[in-house]
Motif scaffolding. Structure first.
Motif, PDB file in Angstrom:
ATOM      1  N   PRO A 184      -6.841   0.408  -2.273  1.00 15.30           N
ATOM      2  CA  PRO A 184      -7.487   0.475  -3.591  1.00 15.30           C
ATOM      3  C   PRO A 184      -8.935  -0.020  -3.532  1.00 15.30           C
ATOM      4  O   PRO A 184      -9.337  -0.666  -2.562  1.00 15.30           O
ATOM      5  CB  PRO A 184      -6.620  -0.454  -4.450  1.00 15.30           C
ATOM      6  N   ASN A 185      -9.690   0.281  -4.577  1.00 14.56           N
ATOM      7  CA  ASN A 185     -11.118  -0.054  -4.538  1.00 14.56           C
ATOM      8  C   ASN A 185     -11.578  -0.930  -5.706  1.00 14.56           C
ATOM      9  O   ASN A 185     -12.674  -0.755  -6.232  1.00 14.56           O
ATOM     10  CB  ASN A 185     -11.963   1.224  -4.491  1.00 14.56           C
ATOM     11  N   THR A 186     -10.736  -1.877  -6.097  1.00 20.39           N
ATOM     12  CA  THR A 186     -11.156  -2.853  -7.091  1.00 20.39           C
ATOM     13  C   THR A 186     -10.797  -4.252  -6.592  1.00 20.39           C
ATOM     14  O   THR A 186      -9.855  -4.428  -5.805  1.00 20.39           O
ATOM     15  CB  THR A 186     -10.477  -2.643  -8.458  1.00 20.39           C
ATOM     16  N   PHE A 187     -11.558  -5.241  -7.051  1.00 21.28           N
ATOM     17  CA  PHE A 187     -11.268  -6.620  -6.680  1.00 21.28           C
ATOM     18  C   PHE A 187      -9.844  -7.007  -7.084  1.00 21.28           C
ATOM     19  O   PHE A 187      -9.109  -7.625  -6.305  1.00 21.28           O
ATOM     20  CB  PHE A 187     -12.257  -7.574  -7.357  1.00 21.28           C
ATOM     21  N   GLU A 188      -9.490  -6.671  -8.297  1.00 22.45           N
ATOM     22  CA  GLU A 188      -8.187  -7.075  -8.816  1.00 22.45           C
ATOM     23  C   GLU A 188      -7.052  -6.558  -7.940  1.00 22.45           C
ATOM     24  O   GLU A 188      -6.125  -7.303  -7.591  1.00 22.45           O
ATOM     25  CB  GLU A 188      -8.019  -6.568 -10.252  1.00 22.45           C
ATOM     26  N   GLN A 189      -7.125  -5.296  -7.572  1.00 19.04           N
ATOM     27  CA  GLN A 189      -6.059  -4.696  -6.766  1.00 19.04           C
ATOM     28  C   GLN A 189      -6.049  -5.240  -5.340  1.00 19.04           C
ATOM     29  O   GLN A 189      -4.990  -5.525  -4.784  1.00 19.04           O
ATOM     30  CB  GLN A 189      -6.225  -3.174  -6.750  1.00 19.04           C
ATOM     31  N   LEU A 190      -7.218  -5.397  -4.752  1.00 19.32           N
ATOM     32  CA  LEU A 190      -7.289  -5.888  -3.376  1.00 19.32           C
ATOM     33  C   LEU A 190      -6.836  -7.336  -3.265  1.00 19.32           C
ATOM     34  O   LEU A 190      -6.115  -7.712  -2.341  1.00 19.32           O
ATOM     35  CB  LEU A 190      -8.718  -5.738  -2.831  1.00 19.32           C
ATOM     36  N   GLU A 191      -7.254  -8.157  -4.224  1.00 16.79           N
ATOM     37  CA  GLU A 191      -6.930  -9.582  -4.145  1.00 16.79           C
ATOM     38  C   GLU A 191      -5.469  -9.868  -4.458  1.00 16.79           C
ATOM     39  O   GLU A 191      -4.999 -10.985  -4.250  1.00 16.79           O
ATOM     40  CB  GLU A 191      -7.852 -10.379  -5.073  1.00 16.79           C
ATOM     41  N   GLU A 192      -4.753  -8.866  -4.934  1.00 17.98           N
ATOM     42  CA  GLU A 192      -3.314  -9.024  -5.133  1.00 17.98           C
ATOM     43  C   GLU A 192      -2.532  -8.810  -3.839  1.00 17.98           C
ATOM     44  O   GLU A 192      -1.353  -9.145  -3.754  1.00 17.98           O
ATOM     45  CB  GLU A 192      -2.813  -8.025  -6.194  1.00 17.98           C
ATOM     46  N   LEU A 193      -3.197  -8.264  -2.822  1.00 16.12           N
ATOM     47  CA  LEU A 193      -2.536  -8.002  -1.548  1.00 16.12           C
ATOM     48  C   LEU A 193      -2.392  -9.297  -0.752  1.00 16.12           C
ATOM     49  O   LEU A 193      -3.275 -10.154  -0.790  1.00 16.12           O
ATOM     50  CB  LEU A 193      -3.345  -6.984  -0.735  1.00 16.12           C
ATOM     51  N   PRO A 194      -1.289  -9.464  -0.020  1.00 12.87           N
ATOM     52  CA  PRO A 194      -1.086 -10.673   0.784  1.00 12.87           C
ATOM     53  C   PRO A 194      -2.219 -10.908   1.776  1.00 12.87           C
ATOM     54  O   PRO A 194      -2.707  -9.963   2.415  1.00 12.87           O
ATOM     55  CB  PRO A 194       0.229 -10.381   1.524  1.00 12.87           C
ATOM     56  N   LEU A 205       0.833  -1.209   0.000  1.00  9.14           N
ATOM     57  CA  LEU A 205       0.000   0.000   0.000  1.00  9.14           C
ATOM     58  C   LEU A 205       0.866   1.257   0.000  1.00  9.14           C
ATOM     59  O   LEU A 205       0.553   2.238  -0.678  1.00  9.14           O
ATOM     60  CB  LEU A 205      -0.934   0.003   1.211  1.00  9.14           C
ATOM     61  N   VAL A 206       1.949   1.227   0.756  1.00 12.76           N
ATOM     62  CA  VAL A 206       2.850   2.382   0.820  1.00 12.76           C
ATOM     63  C   VAL A 206       3.600   2.566  -0.495  1.00 12.76           C
ATOM     64  O   VAL A 206       3.689   3.684  -1.038  1.00 12.76           O
ATOM     65  CB  VAL A 206       3.849   2.226   1.993  1.00 12.76           C
ATOM     66  N   GLU A 207       4.138   1.475  -1.018  1.00 11.20           N
ATOM     67  CA  GLU A 207       4.988   1.556  -2.202  1.00 11.20           C
ATOM     68  C   GLU A 207       4.208   1.752  -3.504  1.00 11.20           C
ATOM     69  O   GLU A 207       4.700   2.406  -4.431  1.00 11.20           O
ATOM     70  CB  GLU A 207       5.849   0.298  -2.304  1.00 11.20           C
TER      71      GLU A 207
END
Length: 211
Positions: A106-116, A97-99
């Motif tokens: 973020p506010n999309t499934f794709e971006q959120l589900e990429e997070l650990p 999130l910082v980098e």
């Protein structure tokens, strides 16, 4: 009675008992909600809400969370269970999130589900409960009730989610999933369930599940 009439009746019952369901996890922004939902995996909301004040006192944003070590995070969140995995996830997603997102969630499934440590259900909760986007988070409890009430024959939460989205009007998704959670806790526990006293089960519970 048609399936549509049945669904409408169930929604009316939910509305009668829980007209204004509150988000059960304490949070102040998208980040603290994300962390709380992550911690709620295989843990009660009550325990999460007891644990997060200590964590958020030290770090309620990804920048401060990165100042903590994984071990320090794990020691605080231990009561929530699965602390080795969750602590690594919290530290790892905070770093991303910082980098990558300037500290913003973020506010999309794709971006959120990429997070650990962030799966589809966690992403769904954040999108609907913070960003107000139409999603329908389905956990094992909603999955169980949807089958019990004859709304889905899904063998997985993924299939149940598809079924509920198809049956329930889109504009009611965000509220209905919270209503089902609260209704299940009060009337439809997994154990010691008296279907005859439940306003929905007494009318729609599958015959094979009755005593």
């Amino acid at each position: 009675m048609t399936k549509a009439e049945k669904v409408n009746d169930i929604l009316n019952i939910l509305e009668k008992h829980f007209p204004d369901p509150e988000i059960p996890l304490h949070h102040k922004d998208a980040y603290t909600l994300l962390i709380s939902v992550l911690l709620s995996a295989q843990c009660t909301d009550v325990m999460v809400n007891k644990t997060t004040p200590k964590l958020f006192k030290q770090a309620d944003n990804p920048y401060d969370m990165l100042k903590m070590s994984v071990d320090e995070i794990r020691d605080i969140i231990r009561p929530c269970g699965l602390s080795p995995m969750k602590s690594k996830g919290i530290h790892g997603l905070s770093k991303i999130l910082v980098e990558k997102y300037n500290g913003e969630v973020p506010n999309t499934f794709e971006q959120l589900e990429e997070l650990p440590a962030v799966g589809h259900k966690t992403a769904s909760v954040v999108l609907t409960q913070w960003f107000g986007l139409p999603t329908f988070p389905v956990d094992t409890h909603i999955h169980r009730l949807a089958y019990r009430w004859g709304l889905s024959k899904g063998k997985s939460v993924e299939q149940t989610e598809k079924d509920l989205k198809r049956l329930i009007p889109k504009e009611k998704w965000n509220k209905a999933h919270l209503q089902i959670i609260y209704f299940g806790r009060k009337f439809c526990p997994a154990r010691n369930h008296n279907w005859r006293e439940c306003p929905i089960c007494s009318k729609y519970m599958r015959k094979e599940l009755r005593d």
